[in-house]
Design a protein around this motif. Structure first.
Motif, PDB file in Angstrom:
ATOM      1  N   UNK A  41       0.833  -1.206   0.000  1.00  0.00           N
ATOM      2  CA  UNK A  41       0.000   0.000   0.000  1.00  0.00           C
ATOM      3  C   UNK A  41       0.867   1.255   0.000  1.00  0.00           C
ATOM      4  N   UNK A  42       1.874   1.274   0.868  1.00  0.00           N
ATOM      5  CA  UNK A  42       2.737   2.447   0.972  1.00  0.00           C
ATOM      6  C   UNK A  42       3.558   2.657  -0.297  1.00  0.00           C
TER       7      UNK A  42
ATOM      8  N   UNK B 204       5.783   7.985   4.805  1.00  0.00           N
ATOM      9  CA  UNK B 204       4.629   7.823   3.914  1.00  0.00           C
ATOM     10  C   UNK B 204       3.418   7.386   4.718  1.00  0.00           C
ATOM     11  N   UNK B 205       3.624   6.448   5.639  1.00  0.00           N
ATOM     12  CA  UNK B 205       2.524   6.009   6.505  1.00  0.00           C
ATOM     13  C   UNK B 205       2.004   7.167   7.347  1.00  0.00           C
TER      14      UNK B 205
ATOM     15  N   UNK C 127       0.022   9.728   4.922  1.00  0.00           N
ATOM     16  CA  UNK C 127      -1.189   9.204   4.287  1.00  0.00           C
ATOM     17  C   UNK C 127      -2.203   8.643   5.290  1.00  0.00           C
ATOM     18  N   UNK C 128      -1.715   8.035   6.392  1.00  0.00           N
ATOM     19  CA  UNK C 128      -2.618   7.387   7.350  1.00  0.00           C
ATOM     20  C   UNK C 128      -2.575   8.006   8.741  1.00  0.00           C
ATOM     21  N   UNK C 129      -1.734   9.023   8.923  1.00  0.00           N
ATOM     22  CA  UNK C 129      -1.713   9.753  10.172  1.00  0.00           C
ATOM     23  C   UNK C 129      -1.179   8.958  11.361  1.00  0.00           C
ATOM     24  N   UNK C 130      -1.432   9.506  12.537  1.00  0.00           N
ATOM     25  CA  UNK C 130      -0.968   8.883  13.774  1.00  0.00           C
ATOM     26  C   UNK C 130      -1.542   7.480  13.924  1.00  0.00           C
ATOM     27  N   UNK C 131      -2.806   7.316  13.566  1.00  0.00           N
ATOM     28  CA  UNK C 131      -3.457   6.005  13.683  1.00  0.00           C
ATOM     29  C   UNK C 131      -2.755   4.988  12.793  1.00  0.00           C
ATOM     30  N   UNK C 132      -2.422   5.400  11.575  1.00  0.00           N
ATOM     31  CA  UNK C 132      -1.736   4.494  10.653  1.00  0.00           C
ATOM     32  C   UNK C 132      -0.363   4.105  11.148  1.00  0.00           C
TER      33      UNK C 132
END
Length: 389
Positions: free
Chosen positions: A32-33, A274-275, A278-283
């Motif tokens: 994904x990343x 990148x994580x 794109x996905x923020x702290x939660x990601x």
């Protein structure tokens, strides 16, 4: 069809299914990343990573089917393979973009491999053999035994240092320390080693580190911001990218900083940024949780292995994955100098991901074959009992 499904069910019943699942989750997250940051350039990182993952999974399964004691029995083959891999770099080694060390080998078609990644696997097996021999001879706590272990780890460290890949040198050293400590080498030897390193730091700084290394370290303590324009630039931009994602991120394929490739090497050592964007702290938390479960499961399997040889192998894999995870995240967050350490399973690079999958195969081999080893031990003890009678 029923027989095949039965064999698959039997296989997974004898291995760590949770470890398989979270390893798969890590590779899916990686894809994904990498597909996201693919927007920033023309090179097809996605293709390379996908092929490496597929090959790595096949190798992991095949390796798990072979009794780990067989790998240890033929330790000398792995020792020879490690030396040959290191030697090939001195003959055919190249420096790839974004690095300052000659630690890669160019393959036909423009692809490259980094032999030190496979050397880690060889080292885990040979060091396991060494520790088991010392254990059986009751010399694992002796000064002689410790000196032989130092010589053992010193060989790959010297060869890789000569290639300029001091990041890999650090991983080898950590692997050796963790494996030796958990195998029973007494703490006083590590205290002595730590003291020698502390005393030798000035020598290391002045005579072994080059200007590049020293500037990367000094950039961590830069107070006036001058380092942000050169040696601290990558880490600064990485932290900005992570912060820009806030709690939930910009969303897959929406991060502008990822799209324009603002963070150098974002597909490799700085894939964590990148994580974050794109996905923020939660990601980021989810990513770290996946790796943490993998690390804990490996350590759990080490503690529950049938014999100490199986434990040593798991300890080596645990040390490799855990140290690379901590160091990589530390680099990205600016608390550790940039030393070229990939994030396990996540960073792009066929050699790295295949080495990680092979290491998981070794751990699974310890589980898959321990029932067979227990049966053999029972038969052997039974034969000895009958002989005494």
């Amino acid at each position: 069809m029923g027989n095949a499904s039965g064999n698959i069910k039997t296989y997974f019943s004898k291995t760590d299914v949770i470890l398989w699942i979270f390893t798969a989750l890590a590779t899916i997250y990686s894809l994904l990343l990498i597909s996201d940051m693919q927007r920033a350039g023309n090179y097809n990182y996605m293709f390379t990573q996908s092929i490496a993952i597929i090959i790595g999974i096949v190798l992991a399964v095949l390796i798990s089917l072979v009794n780990y004691n067989l790998y240890i029995k033929f330790w000398w083959l792995f020792a020879l393979a490690g030396v040959v891999l290191a030697g090939l770099v001195f003959v055919f080694g190249v420096t790839v973009s974004g690095t300052d060390d000659t630690a890669w080998i160019q393959l036909p078609g423009g692809m490259t491999i980094q032999p030190s990644e496979f050397m880690k696997i060889c080292f885990i097996i040979t060091f396991t053999k060494h520790l088991s021999v010392l254990n059986e001879a009751d010399k694992i706590k002796s000064l002689f035994g410790v000196v032989t272990l130092l010589i053992h780890v010193g060989i790959p460290i010297l060869l890789i240092h000569m290639q300029g890949d001091d990041g890999a040198v650090l991983i080898f050293l950590i692997m050796a320390i963790v494996m030796a400590f958990l195998a029973g080498v007494q703490a006083r030897y590590f205290a002595i080693l730590g003291g020698l390193i502390a005393v030798g730091l000035p020598i290391l700084w002045n005579f072994f580190l080059n200007d590049e290394h020293r500037n990367r370290i000094l950039a961590l303590f830069d107070l006036d911001g001058n380092a942000l324009t050169n040696y601290g630039w990558q880490q600064y931009q990485g932290k900005v990218s992570i912060a820009s994602g806030q709690a939930f991120g910009a969303g897959l394929y929406n991060g502008r900083r990822v799209e324009f490739g603002i963070v150098p090497e974002q597909e490799n050592d700085f894939i964590f940024t990148v994580a974050g964007e794109e996905f923020g702290f939660i990601g980021c938390v989810i990513l770290l949780a996946i790796l943490l479960v993998i690390i804990i499961r490996i350590l759990f399997n080490a503690k529950n292995a049938y014999d100490y040889k199986g434990s040593y192998i798991c300890y080596g894999v645990f040390a490799m994955i855990a140290s690379q995870t901590v160091i990589n995240i530390g680099m990205v967050l600016g608390v550790i100098p940039v030393i070229g350490i990939t994030l396990p399973f996540l960073s792009s690079g066929g050699t790295s991901v295949m080495a990680m999958m092979i290491s998981i195969g070794l751990v699974q081999s310890v589980l898959y074959n321990q029932e067979e080893d227990m049966d053999k031990a029972t038969i052997r003890l039974g034969s000895q009992s009958r002989a005494r009678i």
